[in-house]
Scaffold this motif. Structure first.
Motif, mmCIF file in Angstrom:
data_model
loop_
_atom_site.group_PDB
_atom_site.id
_atom_site.type_symbol
_atom_site.label_atom_id
_atom_site.label_comp_id
_atom_site.label_asym_id
_atom_site.label_seq_id
_atom_site.Cartn_x
_atom_site.Cartn_y
_atom_site.Cartn_z
ATOM 1 N N GLU A 46 11.304 -7.774 4.576
ATOM 2 C CA GLU A 46 12.322 -6.935 5.213
ATOM 3 C C GLU A 46 13.339 -7.804 5.948
ATOM 4 O O GLU A 46 14.549 -7.613 5.809
ATOM 5 N N GLN A 47 12.856 -8.774 6.693
ATOM 6 C CA GLN A 47 13.731 -9.681 7.443
ATOM 7 C C GLN A 47 14.669 -10.435 6.505
ATOM 8 O O GLN A 47 15.830 -10.683 6.837
ATOM 9 N N GLN A 48 14.201 -10.774 5.315
ATOM 10 C CA GLN A 48 14.999 -11.516 4.340
ATOM 11 C C GLN A 48 15.917 -10.607 3.523
ATOM 12 O O GLN A 48 16.656 -11.081 2.663
ATOM 13 N N GLY A 49 15.853 -9.310 3.758
ATOM 14 C CA GLY A 49 16.707 -8.370 3.040
ATOM 15 C C GLY A 49 16.219 -8.041 1.639
ATOM 16 O O GLY A 49 16.994 -7.582 0.807
ATOM 17 N N LEU A 50 14.930 -8.260 1.378
ATOM 18 C CA LEU A 50 14.378 -8.004 0.049
ATOM 19 C C LEU A 50 13.897 -6.562 -0.104
ATOM 20 O O LEU A 50 13.898 -6.021 -1.209
ATOM 21 N N ILE A 51 13.439 -5.968 0.987
ATOM 22 C CA ILE A 51 13.054 -4.558 0.991
ATOM 23 C C ILE A 51 13.643 -3.911 2.238
ATOM 24 O O ILE A 51 13.885 -4.601 3.238
ATOM 25 N N THR A 52 13.854 -2.619 2.144
ATOM 26 C CA THR A 52 14.422 -1.904 3.283
ATOM 27 C C THR A 52 13.660 -0.606 3.496
ATOM 28 O O THR A 52 13.850 0.359 2.745
ATOM 29 N N PRO A 53 12.777 -0.577 4.493
ATOM 30 C CA PRO A 53 12.080 0.666 4.799
ATOM 31 C C PRO A 53 12.985 1.589 5.626
ATOM 32 O O PRO A 53 13.981 1.147 6.194
ATOM 33 N N HIS A 54 12.626 2.837 5.633
ATOM 34 C CA HIS A 54 13.308 3.789 6.513
ATOM 35 C C HIS A 54 12.580 3.770 7.844
ATOM 36 O O HIS A 54 11.403 3.420 7.917
#
Length: 120
Positions: free
Chosen positions: A21-29
């Motif tokens: 998430e921090q690396q912008g690979l996944i984005t949770p809600h």
């Protein structure tokens, strides 16, 4: 789904999911209570990321090519540098060699199992 379930389904540590998430690979809600909520489609995405990392690709390149993996005919790669192209070519060659090796090993194991089962 919550981070624990995504971690279980992908056999990935929660700290790695937060790193993705921090690396912008996944984005949770984010739920109203601030908890991360992960869509079901992220299971496959995390598995793709892990496979690309295992193949040796750095997260900065994975971040750029992930959209291409969702719909390979639509490629928006305006910032492709010579370095990225060379890295991807090198990784593609490396993956091909690895696939060839895995195929040979799988075939040898299948042959061994075939012989063992006939003798059993």
């Amino acid at each position: 789904m919550r981070i624990g379930e995504l971690a279980r389904l992908t056999e990935t540590q929660p700290r790695l999911l937060r790193y993705y998430e921090q690396q912008g690979l996944i984005t949770p809600h984010r739920a109203a209570n601030g908890y991360r909520e992960y869509d079901d489609c992220l299971v496959e995405r995390v598995l793709q990321i892990r496979g690309l990392l295992d193949a040796g690709l750095p997260t900065r390149i994975i971040r750029q090519i992930l959209p291409c993996l969702d719909s390979p005919r639509t490629i928006h790669f305006a910032d492709a540098t010579a370095e990225i192209i060379a890295t991807l070519e090198s990784q593609s060659d490396r993956m091909t060699r690895r696939i060839d090796c895995l195929t040979r090993n799988r075939d040898a194991i299948q042959e061994y199992l075939s012989v063992v089962k006939r003798l059993a």
